[in-house]
Scaffold this motif. Structure first.
Motif, PDB file in Angstrom:
ATOM      1  N   ASN A 342       0.872  -1.177   0.000  1.00 26.07           N
ATOM      2  CA  ASN A 342       0.000   0.000   0.000  1.00 26.07           C
ATOM      3  C   ASN A 342       0.907   1.224   0.000  1.00 26.07           C
ATOM      4  O   ASN A 342       1.533   1.559   1.025  1.00 26.07           O
ATOM      5  CB  ASN A 342      -0.910  -0.005   1.234  1.00 26.07           C
ATOM      6  N   LEU A 343       0.989   1.879  -1.147  1.00 30.76           N
ATOM      7  CA  LEU A 343       1.905   3.015  -1.300  1.00 30.76           C
ATOM      8  C   LEU A 343       1.424   4.241  -0.542  1.00 30.76           C
ATOM      9  O   LEU A 343       2.230   5.144  -0.252  1.00 30.76           O
ATOM     10  CB  LEU A 343       2.073   3.340  -2.789  1.00 30.76           C
ATOM     11  N   THR A 344       0.152   4.282  -0.233  1.00 29.87           N
ATOM     12  CA  THR A 344      -0.385   5.437   0.497  1.00 29.87           C
ATOM     13  C   THR A 344      -0.100   5.321   1.991  1.00 29.87           C
ATOM     14  O   THR A 344       0.394   6.267   2.617  1.00 29.87           O
ATOM     15  CB  THR A 344      -1.904   5.558   0.277  1.00 29.87           C
ATOM     16  N   GLN A 346       2.020   3.160   3.263  1.00 27.73           N
ATOM     17  CA  GLN A 346       3.392   2.685   3.431  1.00 27.73           C
ATOM     18  C   GLN A 346       3.437   1.406   4.268  1.00 27.73           C
ATOM     19  O   GLN A 346       4.214   1.267   5.225  1.00 27.73           O
ATOM     20  CB  GLN A 346       4.259   3.770   4.061  1.00 27.73           C
ATOM     21  N   THR A 364       9.026   3.817   0.437  1.00 28.48           N
ATOM     22  CA  THR A 364       9.084   3.702  -1.030  1.00 28.48           C
ATOM     23  C   THR A 364       9.707   4.960  -1.626  1.00 28.48           C
ATOM     24  O   THR A 364      10.333   5.758  -0.925  1.00 28.48           O
ATOM     25  CB  THR A 364       7.679   3.459  -1.592  1.00 28.48           C
ATOM     26  N   GLN A 367       8.865  11.108  -2.992  1.00 26.99           N
ATOM     27  CA  GLN A 367       7.937  11.925  -3.784  1.00 26.99           C
ATOM     28  C   GLN A 367       8.547  13.261  -4.160  1.00 26.99           C
ATOM     29  O   GLN A 367       8.416  13.727  -5.297  1.00 26.99           O
ATOM     30  CB  GLN A 367       6.638  12.162  -2.993  1.00 26.99           C
ATOM     31  N   SER A 372       8.787   8.565  -7.091  1.00 21.83           N
ATOM     32  CA  SER A 372       7.647   7.792  -6.576  1.00 21.83           C
ATOM     33  C   SER A 372       7.612   6.391  -7.194  1.00 21.83           C
ATOM     34  O   SER A 372       7.813   6.204  -8.399  1.00 21.83           O
ATOM     35  CB  SER A 372       6.335   8.510  -6.897  1.00 21.83           C
ATOM     36  N   GLN A 375       2.543   2.363  -9.380  1.00 19.62           N
ATOM     37  CA  GLN A 375       1.602   1.301  -9.033  1.00 19.62           C
ATOM     38  C   GLN A 375       1.546   0.268 -10.161  1.00 19.62           C
ATOM     39  O   GLN A 375       2.015   0.496 -11.270  1.00 19.62           O
ATOM     40  CB  GLN A 375       0.216   1.878  -8.765  1.00 19.62           C
ATOM     41  N   LYS A 425       7.910  10.737   1.663  1.00 19.34           N
ATOM     42  CA  LYS A 425       7.601  12.002   1.009  1.00 19.34           C
ATOM     43  C   LYS A 425       8.831  12.903   0.863  1.00 19.34           C
ATOM     44  O   LYS A 425       8.940  13.660  -0.106  1.00 19.34           O
ATOM     45  CB  LYS A 425       6.510  12.740   1.783  1.00 19.34           C
ATOM     46  N   CYS A 455       1.354  -3.203  -6.154  1.00 16.97           N
ATOM     47  CA  CYS A 455       1.628  -1.862  -5.649  1.00 16.97           C
ATOM     48  C   CYS A 455       0.419  -0.975  -5.960  1.00 16.97           C
ATOM     49  O   CYS A 455       0.033  -0.866  -7.133  1.00 16.97           O
ATOM     50  CB  CYS A 455       2.870  -1.275  -6.299  1.00 16.97           C
ATOM     51  N   TYR A 456      -0.162  -0.372  -4.960  1.00 16.51           N
ATOM     52  CA  TYR A 456      -1.355   0.450  -5.217  1.00 16.51           C
ATOM     53  C   TYR A 456      -1.407   1.638  -4.243  1.00 16.51           C
ATOM     54  O   TYR A 456      -0.782   1.622  -3.196  1.00 16.51           O
ATOM     55  CB  TYR A 456      -2.634  -0.384  -5.098  1.00 16.51           C
ATOM     56  N   TYR A 457      -2.169   2.639  -4.676  1.00 13.81           N
ATOM     57  CA  TYR A 457      -2.386   3.809  -3.824  1.00 13.81           C
ATOM     58  C   TYR A 457      -3.799   3.764  -3.248  1.00 13.81           C
ATOM     59  O   TYR A 457      -4.726   3.315  -3.908  1.00 13.81           O
ATOM     60  CB  TYR A 457      -2.200   5.096  -4.619  1.00 13.81           C
TER      61      TYR A 457
END
Length: 457
Positions: A342-344, A346, A364, A367, A372, A375, A425, A455-457
């Motif tokens: 979960n890239l959001t 982390q 990850t 940003q 970045s 995904q 970030k 990999c997803y946001y």
């Protein structure tokens, strides 16, 4: 006594008459040709040289050539319409002089053909125009020949007979006509002279019969593809659309149509790069698109396999040849062994056979610096112990290296004191997924190339 005298007188009279007739005819044939004498196609018996010359001069003007077509169809050509003229090289007077007038009785019982060289002249352009005007070439009346063909009737291939048609080959016709003019022929049978265009293939020809048998063998080939619990079976009718008869009577397999069929299967079952709905470990439905994980048919290889099956008669009952595969042949093909990132938030989870092996916070791609982590659903490329990661301005040793997207991969990051949160970030990686040592080790020991990395946001 009187009877004897009478008989003698009659005999004398008959002899006198015969002698007179013979003598008169002998005089006659001094100026005329024998009876039953032919000059080319002209009957010149009993005619004088002058009369024969006139007949030769008029021959082209009066010449008529009759053409008989298929059925009762006929047409004609007139010599006067294309300036047809005939002449002979030999001297008629000399030919006449060679005739012995005293033996003229022989001509009564025996035909005589004078050996002469006939010269023929005509206006070729005008002849072509006359040929073009023949009724045989009227568009409304011309039926093209059609070869015998082979068609699928829903059960098997059958031969459809040829159509003879009535289309003339103009060049052959012209040559035939010119030959007739040179040989003083007055009639041409177009059928017998081979002037018609013929169908290339006939229903009783060996190649057509053999082609039909071959095509019926092809449609009996059993081809079944397995896609997990689903299967796709090729029907005889589908195969019938892939094969055809060439103009030369040979069976041809249409590669493009087979390729199209395989491509349709690929569109129906392929999952490579598709957008997936994924239930995350947090309980939410996540939409994930992109990546290189999924199943895809090798269209060219499978097309060639089908062609080989048709030719050999050895069927197919298997999964299609694939360039890429996934864990399962179904729309939700991620399976129950995967790495979830979960890239959001982390966070990372690693499941194997449905059991959670390990989970952790992660760091990850940075940003702020444009690194970045993208995904997508990817497949593990390989795994390596004790690798050195090189990039612009760095060369970093790691214990566990697991690349999945070009130079982006999972690896331990012992230089970090913490993971998760918002570190990525402003102090993230160059795109890789940084892990605690023990988490990287657990994943390394359990992951293999069949497992997807999400990999997803």
């Amino acid at each position: 006594m009187k009877k004897s005298v009478m008989s003698a007188l009659i005999k004398a009279a008959v002899c006198t008459t015969i002698a007179s007739v013979y003598a008169g005819a002998t005089v006659f044939f001094k100026d005329s040709f024998y009876f039953r004498t032919m000059l080319s196609d002209l009957k010149i018996g009993g005619k004088t040289v002058e009369t024969v010359q006139m007949a030769i001069d008029e021959k082209g003007e009066t010449f008529k050539l009759t053409l008989y077509g298929r059925g009762v169809h006929k047409d004609k050509l007139l010599g006067k319409d294309f300036q047809l003229e005939y002449a002979i090289k030999e001297d008629l007077n000399k030919l006449k002089e060679e005739q012995n007038a005293f033996v003229w009785p022989i001509s009564i019982i025996k035909k005589s053909q004078l050996d002469v060289t006939e010269e023929v002249t005509f206006n070729e352009k005008e002849l072509e125009e006359e040929i073009n005007e023949l009724s045989y070439f009227k568009e409304s009346k011309v039926i093209d020949p059609v070869s015998a063909r082979i068609e699928f009737n829903g059960v098997e291939f059958e031969i459809i007979p040829e159509v003879e048609g009535n289309k003339l080959n103009k060049e052959v016709l012209k040559e035939t006509i010119i030959d007739a003019l040179h040989n003083s022929k007055r009639v041409i049978d177009l059928e017998e002279s081979g002037c018609y265009e013929e169908p290339k293939l006939r229903q009783d020809s060996k190649e057509v019969i053999e082609a039909k048998d071959t095509m019926n063998q092809y449609i009996q080939t059993e081809i079944t593809y397995l896609f997990g619990s689903k299967e796709e079976k090729v029907t005889p009718e589908q195969i019938s659309n892939w094969i055809e008869l060439s103009d030369a009577g040979e069976v041809q397999i249409n590669e493009d149509k087979i390729r199209e069929y395989v491509a349709e299967l690929d569109t129906l079952y392929s999952t490579l790069g598709k957008t997936r709905q994924f239930k995350s470990s947090n309980g939410n439905m996540a939409t994930v698109s992109g990546g290189d994980y999924g199943w895809q048919i090798s269209i060219t290889n499978e097309m060639n396999a089908i062609i080989e099956a048709l030719k050999s008669g050895i069927g197919i009952h298997r999964e299609p040849i694939a360039t890429e595969t996934s864990q399962e042949y179904k729309e939700e093909d991620i399976g129950d062994s995967y790495v979830e990132i979960n890239l959001t938030t982390q966070q990372l989870w690693f499941y194997k056979d449905g059991k959670l092996i390990t989970s952790s916070g992660i760091v990850t791609g940075d940003q702020r610096r444009g690194y970045s982590t993208p995904q997508g659903v990817y497949r593990l490329k390989y795994k390596q112990r004790n690798a050195i990661l090189n990039g612009p301005g760095y060369s970093t040793p790691v214990s566990f290296w697991m690349p999945f997207n070009g130079g982006i991969g999972l690896h331990d990051a012992v230089w970090r004191g913490s993971f998760g949160g918002t570190i990525y970030k402003n102090n993230g990686s160059h795109g890789c997924v940084n892990l605690p040592y023990n988490v990287a080790q657990a994943i390394y020991n359990g992951i293999d190339k069949s497992m997807p990395i999400i990999c997803y946001y």
